[in-house]
Motif scaffolding. Structure first.
Motif, PDB file in Angstrom:
ATOM      1  N   UNK A   1      43.352  29.598  43.695  1.00 21.30           N
ATOM      2  CA  UNK A   1      42.374  30.462  43.033  1.00 21.30           C
ATOM      3  C   UNK A   1      41.501  31.094  44.113  1.00 21.30           C
ATOM      4  N   UNK A   2      41.644  32.396  44.264  1.00 18.14           N
ATOM      5  CA  UNK A   2      40.868  33.144  45.246  1.00 18.14           C
ATOM      6  C   UNK A   2      39.865  34.035  44.519  1.00 18.14           C
ATOM      7  N   UNK A   3      38.605  33.957  44.905  1.00 16.97           N
ATOM      8  CA  UNK A   3      37.566  34.770  44.268  1.00 16.97           C
ATOM      9  C   UNK A   3      37.186  35.936  45.166  1.00 16.97           C
ATOM     10  N   UNK A   4      37.198  37.140  44.580  1.00 15.41           N
ATOM     11  CA  UNK A   4      36.620  38.317  45.230  1.00 15.41           C
ATOM     12  C   UNK A   4      35.219  38.492  44.655  1.00 15.41           C
ATOM     13  N   UNK A   5      34.188  38.352  45.476  1.00 17.14           N
ATOM     14  CA  UNK A   5      32.825  38.415  44.972  1.00 17.14           C
ATOM     15  C   UNK A   5      32.054  39.523  45.665  1.00 17.14           C
ATOM     16  N   UNK A   6      31.052  40.002  44.990  1.00 20.51           N
ATOM     17  CA  UNK A   6      30.204  41.064  45.525  1.00 20.51           C
ATOM     18  C   UNK A   6      29.515  41.774  44.383  1.00 20.51           C
ATOM     19  N   UNK A   7      28.509  42.566  44.707  1.00 22.95           N
ATOM     20  CA  UNK A   7      27.764  43.291  43.693  1.00 22.95           C
ATOM     21  C   UNK A   7      28.553  44.501  43.198  1.00 22.95           C
ATOM     22  N   UNK A   8      28.053  45.133  42.149  1.00 22.87           N
ATOM     23  CA  UNK A   8      28.679  46.342  41.632  1.00 22.87           C
ATOM     24  C   UNK A   8      28.779  47.373  42.754  1.00 22.87           C
ATOM     25  N   UNK A   9      29.950  48.010  42.856  1.00 19.84           N
ATOM     26  CA  UNK A   9      30.164  48.999  43.903  1.00 19.84           C
ATOM     27  C   UNK A   9      30.692  48.422  45.196  1.00 19.84           C
ATOM     28  N   UNK A  10      30.985  47.113  45.206  1.00 19.30           N
ATOM     29  CA  UNK A  10      31.483  46.489  46.438  1.00 19.30           C
ATOM     30  C   UNK A  10      32.964  46.755  46.670  1.00 19.30           C
ATOM     31  N   UNK A  11      33.686  47.208  45.622  1.00 16.29           N
ATOM     32  CA  UNK A  11      35.099  47.533  45.771  1.00 16.29           C
ATOM     33  C   UNK A  11      36.048  46.468  45.264  1.00 16.29           C
ATOM     34  N   UNK A  12      35.509  45.402  44.661  1.00 16.47           N
ATOM     35  CA  UNK A  12      36.380  44.303  44.243  1.00 16.47           C
ATOM     36  C   UNK A  12      37.295  44.690  43.077  1.00 16.47           C
ATOM     37  N   UNK A  13      36.771  45.387  42.066  1.00 15.53           N
ATOM     38  CA  UNK A  13      37.602  45.796  40.929  1.00 15.53           C
ATOM     39  C   UNK A  13      38.580  46.908  41.327  1.00 15.53           C
ATOM     40  N   UNK A  14      38.153  47.800  42.225  1.00 22.85           N
ATOM     41  CA  UNK A  14      39.053  48.849  42.721  1.00 22.85           C
ATOM     42  C   UNK A  14      40.244  48.216  43.439  1.00 22.85           C
ATOM     43  N   UNK A  15      39.983  47.133  44.175  1.00 29.66           N
ATOM     44  CA  UNK A  15      41.062  46.433  44.886  1.00 29.66           C
ATOM     45  C   UNK A  15      42.089  45.874  43.904  1.00 29.66           C
ATOM     46  N   UNK A  16      41.626  45.302  42.802  1.00 26.13           N
ATOM     47  CA  UNK A  16      42.560  44.756  41.806  1.00 26.13           C
ATOM     48  C   UNK A  16      43.350  45.871  41.139  1.00 26.13           C
ATOM     49  N   UNK A  17      42.716  47.017  40.899  1.00 27.06           N
ATOM     50  CA  UNK A  17      43.422  48.162  40.310  1.00 27.06           C
ATOM     51  C   UNK A  17      44.511  48.666  41.255  1.00 27.06           C
ATOM     52  N   UNK A  18      44.220  48.635  42.550  1.00 26.18           N
ATOM     53  CA  UNK A  18      45.211  49.056  43.537  1.00 26.18           C
ATOM     54  C   UNK A  18      46.408  48.113  43.535  1.00 26.18           C
ATOM     55  N   UNK A  19      46.151  46.821  43.423  1.00 29.46           N
ATOM     56  CA  UNK A  19      47.234  45.831  43.382  1.00 29.46           C
ATOM     57  C   UNK A  19      48.125  46.058  42.162  1.00 29.46           C
ATOM     58  N   UNK A  20      47.516  46.418  41.031  1.00 27.59           N
ATOM     59  CA  UNK A  20      48.270  46.634  39.787  1.00 27.59           C
ATOM     60  C   UNK A  20      48.856  48.044  39.695  1.00 27.59           C
ATOM     61  N   UNK A  21      48.553  48.908  40.677  1.00 29.26           N
ATOM     62  CA  UNK A  21      49.023  50.293  40.605  1.00 29.26           C
ATOM     63  C   UNK A  21      48.363  51.070  39.492  1.00 29.26           C
ATOM     64  N   UNK A  22      47.075  50.807  39.272  1.00 26.22           N
ATOM     65  CA  UNK A  22      46.354  51.413  38.154  1.00 26.22           C
ATOM     66  C   UNK A  22      45.185  52.289  38.608  1.00 26.22           C
ATOM     67  N   UNK A  23      45.274  52.820  39.821  1.00 27.21           N
ATOM     68  CA  UNK A  23      44.212  53.710  40.281  1.00 27.21           C
ATOM     69  C   UNK A  23      44.244  55.024  39.503  1.00 27.21           C
ATOM     70  N   UNK A  24      43.088  55.644  39.263  1.00 25.53           N
ATOM     71  CA  UNK A  24      43.060  56.953  38.586  1.00 25.53           C
ATOM     72  C   UNK A  24      43.686  58.024  39.479  1.00 25.53           C
ATOM     73  N   UNK A  25      43.976  59.208  38.898  1.00 27.33           N
ATOM     74  CA  UNK A  25      44.656  60.267  39.664  1.00 27.33           C
ATOM     75  C   UNK A  25      43.932  60.700  40.933  1.00 27.33           C
ATOM     76  N   UNK A  26      42.613  60.601  40.958  1.00 26.88           N
ATOM     77  CA  UNK A  26      41.869  61.035  42.147  1.00 26.88           C
ATOM     78  C   UNK A  26      41.775  59.963  43.225  1.00 26.88           C
TER      79      UNK A  26
END
Length: 538
Positions: free
Chosen positions: A39-64
């Motif tokens: 179990x690995x935790x990515x922690x940080x405040x809003x805007x730290x990039x943690x959720x964007x990183x998970x979206x990149x792993x899932x191939x779910x980034x928006x078009x821009x």
């Protein structure tokens, strides 16, 4: 770490978004590995990039969004970033599954929950709908959804937040994934439900042996849930290590700041003061159904005869789980819904006042809502938003109103020159300060704060609480603070009321409630915070 090939290898990940104002680098050179059962935790405040990183792993980034060729994300040695869309769809939901923060926005409101889980099974396995529904029912039993046989054909709106999160977990587990990505899965849940959901995820991990990438801003959860931690700030990894290393010997100043951001009880004013708000035997009943003649046939008693007193300059905190009636009581006090009983403000019974008197007293009774983004008009500048009450209650001209708006912004520690900016240009914590400034502009005697910090990072919560405490001391304002976050209520309150099923279960000073609770329900709420401590041992 084992010498075997990791399940997931993220190496030098960069994510860039093309915006109207220019390119924004959301993730900057992030690297980490995830192994089976870890179990690995990515922690940080809003805007730290943690959720964007998970979206990149899932191939779910928006078009821009874009990722440069030098970046790499490998699953069992296969490069994810160069996979075809077909291969990515096969990977998502099968080998790598995800639980999102807000289940109501992730589930189809027009489809029964059983069919939605069955659909996830059918997409990745060659089974009939009957077999898939049987699998969905089995999963609902596994995640301990109440009465699964009866509720499998119900729709999302018929479930509580905690139950919806269990349904999302069932959907994520449908194909026995190797990796489960949990993106803030408990942020909006009551403390008791949070503990149950975390224990459920941990138990299922032990049974299935899957790895978990846990994304959160709540370090209290991380400490007792994860094995290893990656701390992120402004898109960069600033610290990494085992939970023990990071929490006992943090190296980076940002990590130390996050660890010190837990709200702490303040020294409260103990002087005797006059009552400002008195509530006597308040009751609120919601009618669910009426017969042909319009007579109510089915109803629910949301508030059942509650009485309370709040003194001038005092803060009374109300805690309880979702559905306890705390927000309904607050709205009744603010005259926002029908009630029976008496509500008196500054010695005047609000029910007996004339229309003009009731209008004038609203100037002294203001409210700050849970979601500032939903309560601030996106079409108005923050100067217009903050000054709007002045157009109703004063004869000030536009320039005078704007001057007062600038002063209100300065009081909540925001730049007075930002009056011409719009709500979407501010962070969550800044938007909450704007909402507080709007409530302060009329110089009220009383402010109802309904879950004002629940969606904020811990460090931002701390800043908002310090701000509220400072304003209260300078202006002698009275607060009614409604929250399900016990640590926040303890930090800001002079008196605490515990509610369950529309009734007051227990009340008293914070020290008595949190250190020496008398009622079983109060003990259960407090123990739920401690239950998270046991998850790591389970």
């Amino acid at each position: 770490m084992s010498e075997k090939q990791p399940l997931l290898e993220v190496n030098d990940l960069w994510v860039k978004f093309k915006m109207d104002t220019g390119d924004v680098e959301a993730v900057k050179g992030l690297s980490f590995t995830l192994e089976k059962g870890q179990t690995l935790a990515l922690v940080g405040e809003s805007g730290s990039g943690k959720s964007v990183s998970s979206s990149a792993i899932m191939g779910l980034l928006p078009p821009n969004g874009s990722i440069p060729e030098k970046s790499s994300i490998k699953f069992l040695g296969d490069e994810v970033l160069t996979m075809s869309e077909k291969a990515l769809r096969a990977l998502r939901g099968d080998r790598i599954a995800m639980i999102f923060q807000e289940p109501m926005t992730s589930l189809n409101p027009f489809m029964p929950v059983g069919e939605q889980v069955a659909e996830a099974v059918i997409i990745h396995r060659k089974v009939s709908k009957k077999e898939a529904m049987a699998e969905a029912l089995s999963l609902f039993h596994k995640v301990k959804l109440p009465e699964p046989e009866r509720r499998i054909n119900k729709y999302p709106h018929e479930f509580s937040g905690g139950q919806l999160q269990r349904i999302m977990i069932a959907m994520a587990l449908a194909n026995k994934p190797d990796i489960l990505i949990a993106d803030e899965p408990t942020t909006a849940l009551d403390v008791t439900v949070q503990a149950e959901v975390l224990k459920l995820i941990k138990d299922i991990q032990a049974e299935m042996g899957m790895a978990i990438l846990f994304i959160t801003h709540d370090l209290g959860v991380v400490r007792h849930f994860a094995d290893d931690v990656v701390v992120m700030r402004h898109g960069e990894k600033v610290e990494t290590g085992t939970v023990e290393e990071v929490f006992t010997q943090p190296k980076h100043e940002y990590t130390k700041m996050l660890l010190d951001a837990e709200p702490k009880p303040q020294q409260r004013d103990q002087s005797e003061k006059d009552d400002l708000l008195v509530v006597n035997d308040a009751k609120v009943r919601y009618v669910l159904n009426k017969n042909f003649f319009g007579k109510p046939t089915d109803f629910v008693d949301a508030v059942k005869g509650i009485s309370l007193r709040i003194k001038q300059g005092q803060t009374v905190g109300i805690v309880g789980e979702s559905g306890s009636g705390k927000s309904t009581l607050g709205r009744a006090i603010m005259q926002m819904l029908p009630y029976t009983g008496d509500v008196s403000f500054a010695g005047a019974n609000l029910e007996t006042l004339g229309k003009k008197e009731r209008f004038n007293i609203k100037r002294d009774m203001q409210m700050v809502f849970q979601d500032p983004y939903g309560s601030l008009s996106p079409r108005m500048t923050i100067g217009e938003i903050i000054a709007e009450p002045l157009t109703v209650f004063t004869d000030l001209d536009k320039k005078q109103r704007l001057d007062k708006a600038r002063k209100a912004l300065a009081e909540v520690r925001l730049d007075p020159l930002s009056v011409n900016r719009y709500p979407h240009e501010f962070s969550g914590g800044q938007r909450q300060r704007i909402a507080i400034a709007r409530a302060l502009i009329l110089e009220p005697k009383f402010i109802l704060l309904d879950e004002p910090t629940s969606a904020l990072d811990r460090s931002v919560q701390l800043t908002v609480l310090e701000l509220l405490d400072d304003i209260q001391k300078r202006r002698n304002i009275t607060y009614l603070f409604i929250s399900h976050d016990l640590s926040v209520v303890r930090a800001i309150s002079d008196h605490v009321i515990v509610m369950q099923h529309g009734e007051v279960v227990e009340e008293g000073e914070p020290e008595q409630i949190f250190e020496r609770p008398e009622k079983e329900y109060t003990k259960r709420l407090i123990d739920a915070c401690m239950l998270i401590d046991d998850i790591a041992v389970a």
